[in-house]
Design a protein around this motif. Structure first.
Motif, PDB file in Angstrom:
ATOM      1  N   UNK A   1      44.301 -17.261 -17.915  1.00 14.44           N
ATOM      2  CA  UNK A   1      44.703 -18.091 -16.768  1.00 14.44           C
ATOM      3  C   UNK A   1      43.957 -17.615 -15.537  1.00 14.44           C
ATOM      4  N   UNK A   2      43.445 -18.591 -14.792  1.00 14.61           N
ATOM      5  CA  UNK A   2      42.798 -18.275 -13.532  1.00 14.61           C
ATOM      6  C   UNK A   2      43.802 -18.342 -12.391  1.00 14.61           C
ATOM      7  N   UNK A   3      43.844 -17.307 -11.584  1.00 13.91           N
ATOM      8  CA  UNK A   3      44.671 -17.315 -10.381  1.00 13.91           C
ATOM      9  C   UNK A   3      43.811 -16.827  -9.233  1.00 13.91           C
TER      10      UNK A   3
ATOM     11  N   UNK B   1      61.881 -13.099 -19.331  1.00  8.64           N
ATOM     12  CA  UNK B   1      60.679 -13.632 -18.692  1.00  8.64           C
ATOM     13  C   UNK B   1      60.400 -15.047 -19.171  1.00  8.64           C
ATOM     14  N   UNK B   2      60.016 -15.902 -18.247  1.00  5.98           N
ATOM     15  CA  UNK B   2      59.594 -17.260 -18.609  1.00  5.98           C
ATOM     16  C   UNK B   2      58.073 -17.240 -18.705  1.00  5.98           C
ATOM     17  N   UNK B   3      57.575 -17.214 -19.904  1.00  2.00           N
ATOM     18  CA  UNK B   3      56.135 -17.085 -20.113  1.00  2.00           C
ATOM     19  C   UNK B   3      55.380 -18.270 -19.531  1.00  2.00           C
ATOM     20  N   UNK B   4      54.166 -17.991 -19.159  1.00  2.00           N
ATOM     21  CA  UNK B   4      53.327 -19.075 -18.634  1.00  2.00           C
ATOM     22  C   UNK B   4      53.013 -20.121 -19.691  1.00  2.00           C
ATOM     23  N   UNK B   5      53.286 -19.779 -20.935  1.00  2.00           N
ATOM     24  CA  UNK B   5      53.065 -20.750 -22.011  1.00  2.00           C
ATOM     25  C   UNK B   5      54.316 -21.601 -22.260  1.00  2.00           C
ATOM     26  N   UNK B   6      55.412 -21.311 -21.543  1.00  2.00           N
ATOM     27  CA  UNK B   6      56.661 -22.073 -21.664  1.00  2.00           C
ATOM     28  C   UNK B   6      56.862 -22.913 -20.409  1.00  2.00           C
TER      29      UNK B   6
ATOM     30  N   UNK C   1      64.554 -21.367 -14.641  1.00  2.00           N
ATOM     31  CA  UNK C   1      65.218 -21.396 -15.940  1.00  2.00           C
ATOM     32  C   UNK C   1      64.209 -21.731 -17.048  1.00  2.00           C
ATOM     33  N   UNK C   2      64.471 -21.181 -18.277  1.00  2.00           N
ATOM     34  CA  UNK C   2      63.833 -21.751 -19.463  1.00  2.00           C
ATOM     35  C   UNK C   2      64.391 -23.153 -19.645  1.00  2.00           C
TER      36      UNK C   2
ATOM     37  N   UNK D   1      49.284 -11.761 -16.919  1.00  2.00           N
ATOM     38  CA  UNK D   1      49.728 -12.806 -15.986  1.00  2.00           C
ATOM     39  C   UNK D   1      51.252 -12.877 -15.958  1.00  2.00           C
ATOM     40  N   UNK D   2      51.890 -12.857 -17.175  1.00  2.00           N
ATOM     41  CA  UNK D   2      53.343 -12.918 -17.230  1.00  2.00           C
ATOM     42  C   UNK D   2      53.979 -11.732 -16.508  1.00  2.00           C
ATOM     43  N   UNK D   3      53.430 -10.538 -16.735  1.00  2.00           N
ATOM     44  CA  UNK D   3      53.994  -9.349 -16.104  1.00  2.00           C
ATOM     45  C   UNK D   3      53.853  -9.383 -14.586  1.00  2.00           C
ATOM     46  N   UNK D   4      52.757  -9.973 -14.127  1.00  2.00           N
ATOM     47  CA  UNK D   4      52.494  -9.969 -12.688  1.00  2.00           C
ATOM     48  C   UNK D   4      53.119 -11.158 -11.949  1.00  2.00           C
ATOM     49  N   UNK D   5      53.107 -12.306 -12.566  1.00  2.00           N
ATOM     50  CA  UNK D   5      53.416 -13.520 -11.802  1.00  2.00           C
ATOM     51  C   UNK D   5      54.558 -14.394 -12.346  1.00  2.00           C
ATOM     52  N   UNK D   6      54.912 -14.270 -13.603  1.00  2.00           N
ATOM     53  CA  UNK D   6      55.940 -15.162 -14.162  1.00  2.00           C
ATOM     54  C   UNK D   6      57.328 -14.782 -13.666  1.00  2.00           C
TER      55      UNK D   6
END
Length: 279
Positions: A20-22, A46-51, A61-62, A32-37
């Motif tokens: 993912x580009x940020x 955690x709500x993954x960037x793939x969800x 929310x999921x 990305x998930x650890x830093x931004x999700x």
């Protein structure tokens, strides 16, 4: 030849991997998930960037956690309401918190038009006149015995009729001798001045203001010829079919008051004993 493309955070190669580009910086999915999700409000995971990340007022929310707190139905792509931090479907919220119609006793759904009066609520179409059954809407109405009436129906059914003009009295009226008048109809029979709120008297069942009554019926003072009303306990002197205001009952010679004193008459004049002696 392609240049190496590495994760900005862990420096691992992204060749052949999803990333993912940020802000033009590449991140692997894990970093990305650890830093931004965001974390889910319900399960705290955690709500993954793939969800799918569902957000409302800064909360997340999921999609599978975005449920009505009462009936547990999914709120995804459905209208919902909140009570504090709780999410509820419209049906559950309405059943628990919305007003009940005073007429049909059914729930007044959020967003629908309702009428309110003295702590009670109605559906717009349930807020009707008790007599003609037509919706009252924003028209004027009167409540009587817990029932609502539009003005025309109230006038027909309940309003007293003015003795003078025979029209219904729907605002401030005057009651005199058990008979009703409009305030503007209760007037002096002589000058037609309104009598509500001021002193008046009556004669032969007709109401008079004090000025008209005095001019028409009061005795006249033998000295100043002004009327002596006698209304409200006004004191006056009477002697041999003549009357005087107490302030006018004075000696013709010295002008001293003769109230409570002996006096003599000389033709139309009244005199104190001293002035009679001097003469």
């Amino acid at each position: 030849m392609t240049e190496p493309y590495d994760c900005t955070e862990c420096k691992a190669s992204l060749f052949g991997l999803k990333y993912i580009l940020k802000e033009n910086n590449p991140y692997c999915i894990k970093c990305y998930d650890e830093l931004f999700s965001n974390n889910c409000e319900v399960c705290q995971k955690l709500i993954s960037c793939t969800s799918k990340d569902l957000s409302y007022k800064g909360r997340h929310w999921h999609s599978e956690c975005f449920l009505c707190v009462t009936c547990s139905q999914s709120l995804v792509e459905r209208p919902f309401a909140t009570k504090g931090d709780l999410l509820m479907c419209v049906e559950c919220y309405s059943s628990e918190y919305s007003s009940k119609c005073h007429s049909c006793l059914k729930t007044i759904m959020p967003g629908s038009k309702k009428m309110e009066h003295k702590g009670n609520s109605w559906h717009k179409n349930c807020f009707t006149c008790n007599r003609c059954q037509q919706p009252i809407g924003t028209r004027s109405f009167i409540q009587k015995d817990a029932n609502n009436y539009c003005m025309p129906c109230y006038e027909i059914q309940f309003a007293p009729q003015c003795i003078t003009c025979k029209k219904p009295i729907t605002t401030v009226g005057v009651n005199y001798r058990d008979q009703p008048w409009h305030k503007e109809c209760f007037v002096c029979i002589g000058c037609k001045q309104q009598l509500a709120g001021q002193r008046f008297t009556s004669r032969d069942d007709f109401a008079y203001c004090l000025d008209c009554f005095c001019n028409l019926f009061a005795k006249k003072c033998a000295h100043c010829t002004g009327p002596i009303s006698g209304i409200g306990g006004t004191k006056y002197i009477s002697f041999e079919q003549r009357q005087w205001h107490t302030d006018c009952f004075n000696c013709k010679g010295c002008s001293a008051s003769l109230v409570g004193r002996g006096f003599l008459t000389c033709k139309d004049d009244i005199l104190c004993p001293e002035c009679v002696t001097d003469s």
